[in-house]
Design a protein around this motif. Structure first.
Motif, PDB file in Angstrom:
ATOM      1  N   LEU A   4      25.006  75.849   3.107  1.00  0.00           N
ATOM      2  CA  LEU A   4      24.500  76.579   4.256  1.00  0.00           C
ATOM      3  C   LEU A   4      23.404  75.767   4.930  1.00  0.00           C
ATOM      4  N   LYS A   6      20.652  75.147   8.380  1.00  0.00           N
ATOM      5  CA  LYS A   6      19.836  75.815   9.393  1.00  0.00           C
ATOM      6  C   LYS A   6      19.536  74.807  10.490  1.00  0.00           C
ATOM      7  N   HIS A   8      17.512  73.404  13.736  1.00  0.00           N
ATOM      8  CA  HIS A   8      16.150  73.501  14.278  1.00  0.00           C
ATOM      9  C   HIS A   8      16.213  73.970  15.728  1.00  0.00           C
ATOM     10  N   ASP A  17      11.994  83.941  14.129  1.00  0.00           N
ATOM     11  CA  ASP A  17      13.210  83.155  13.913  1.00  0.00           C
ATOM     12  C   ASP A  17      14.277  83.991  13.208  1.00  0.00           C
ATOM     13  N   GLN A  19      17.019  83.138  12.012  1.00  0.00           N
ATOM     14  CA  GLN A  19      17.678  82.442  10.914  1.00  0.00           C
ATOM     15  C   GLN A  19      16.994  82.680   9.572  1.00  0.00           C
ATOM     16  N   ASP A  20      15.800  83.266   9.597  1.00  0.00           N
ATOM     17  CA  ASP A  20      14.999  83.381   8.382  1.00  0.00           C
ATOM     18  C   ASP A  20      15.164  84.706   7.635  1.00  0.00           C
ATOM     19  N   ARG A  25      19.773  87.367  11.085  1.00  0.00           N
ATOM     20  CA  ARG A  25      21.119  86.792  11.074  1.00  0.00           C
ATOM     21  C   ARG A  25      22.157  87.824  11.495  1.00  0.00           C
ATOM     22  N   TRP A  76      21.900  77.505  20.617  1.00  0.00           N
ATOM     23  CA  TRP A  76      22.396  77.283  19.254  1.00  0.00           C
ATOM     24  C   TRP A  76      23.722  76.533  19.311  1.00  0.00           C
ATOM     25  N   TRP A  80      24.351  72.956  17.665  1.00  0.00           N
ATOM     26  CA  TRP A  80      25.408  72.823  16.656  1.00  0.00           C
ATOM     27  C   TRP A  80      26.404  71.747  17.063  1.00  0.00           C
ATOM     28  N   PHE A 116      27.834  77.635   8.561  1.00  0.00           N
ATOM     29  CA  PHE A 116      27.026  78.605   9.296  1.00  0.00           C
ATOM     30  C   PHE A 116      27.758  79.949   9.284  1.00  0.00           C
ATOM     31  N   ASP A 118      27.072  83.018   9.468  1.00  0.00           N
ATOM     32  CA  ASP A 118      26.671  84.149  10.301  1.00  0.00           C
ATOM     33  C   ASP A 118      27.064  83.975  11.758  1.00  0.00           C
TER      34      ASP A 118
END
Length: 226
Positions: A4, A6, A8, A17, A19-20, A25, A76, A80, A116, A118
């Motif tokens: 997995l 993450k 930036h 955030d 993602q945390d 998510r 994002w 990505w 990823f 989620d």
């Protein structure tokens, strides 16, 4: 087991955030599904709160409004995509082959990336095709740019433009060419589905993406050849 990762992201894209945390998510995952299904205009934080079985207030702790959420999702995607291009071209020594692989990656139909879990990249690509122009066609575009909200898109453009320069250092329009191609890579798919007289592609999805690559490659290679 999948690794997995993450990405930036510019901290100005969010208040907290996503993602945390599990809730963050879930907000991202469900917002992708809802925006893909409803479109940005019909999408609301109230509808999202019902989908995630939480409150609107909990969503506002992560994102100031739905425009900021959209900018986050689109950014994002660009971030990505840049990560995938760097990863998949890292060991390609030939400059032309590296550029061709990058163009393939920006034009291909996206599949689920289990690094990823989620994010549904297939649905997110449809959002980019249908909604991405709305991130910057606004009155506050200059302020958004000043605080770095479009940094992911610009970084992706800069990276591919550098590939163009590696092939032909004298070509004077590398950034203009690549930003045009990034736009066309998604706009032509939209046209094929909704405004077919503006493109030469069939609306058959199996054909759209390969034809898109062929067109973008033709555009770029013919423009930069010495």
């Amino acid at each position: 087991m999948a690794t997995l990762l993450k990405l930036h992201m510019n901290e100005n894209l969010y208040l907290k955030d996503p993602q945390d945390t599990d809730l963050g998510r879930k907000i991202v995952s469900c917002s992708i599904q809802l925006i893909d299904e409803l479109g940005l205009e019909a999408f609301t934080f109230k509808k999202l709160s019902l989908e995630i079985d939480s409150t609107e207030a909990s969503i506002y702790r992560y994102f100031e409004n739905k425009h900021k959420l959209l900018v986050y999702l689109i950014t994002w995607y660009w971030t990505w995509l840049e990560y995938r291009i760097e990863f998949e071209t890292n060991n390609i020594q030939n400059d032309l082959e590296r550029l061709e692989r990058a163009l393939q990656l920006i034009t291909e139909k996206k599949c689920y990336d289990n690094s990823f879990p989620d994010v549904d990249e297939t649905a997110l690509q449809r959002i980019v095709i249908n909604e991405s122009d709305k991130t910057y066609l606004t009155k506050q575009v200059d302020m958004d740019n000043k605080i770095g909200l479009f940094r992911g898109y610009k970084s992706l453009c800069n990276g591919i433009a550098a590939m163009v320069k590696a092939i032909n250092p004298d070509y004077p329009y590398a950034h203009s060419l690549i930003s045009t191609c990034l736009q066309a890579a998604h706009q032509q798919v939209f046209f094929a589905e909704h405004l077919p007289s503006l493109t030469d592609y069939s609306c058959e999805l199996e054909e759209v993406y390969p034809r898109n690559y062929s067109f973008i490659r033709h555009l770029v290679i013919n423009a930069i050849q010495k």
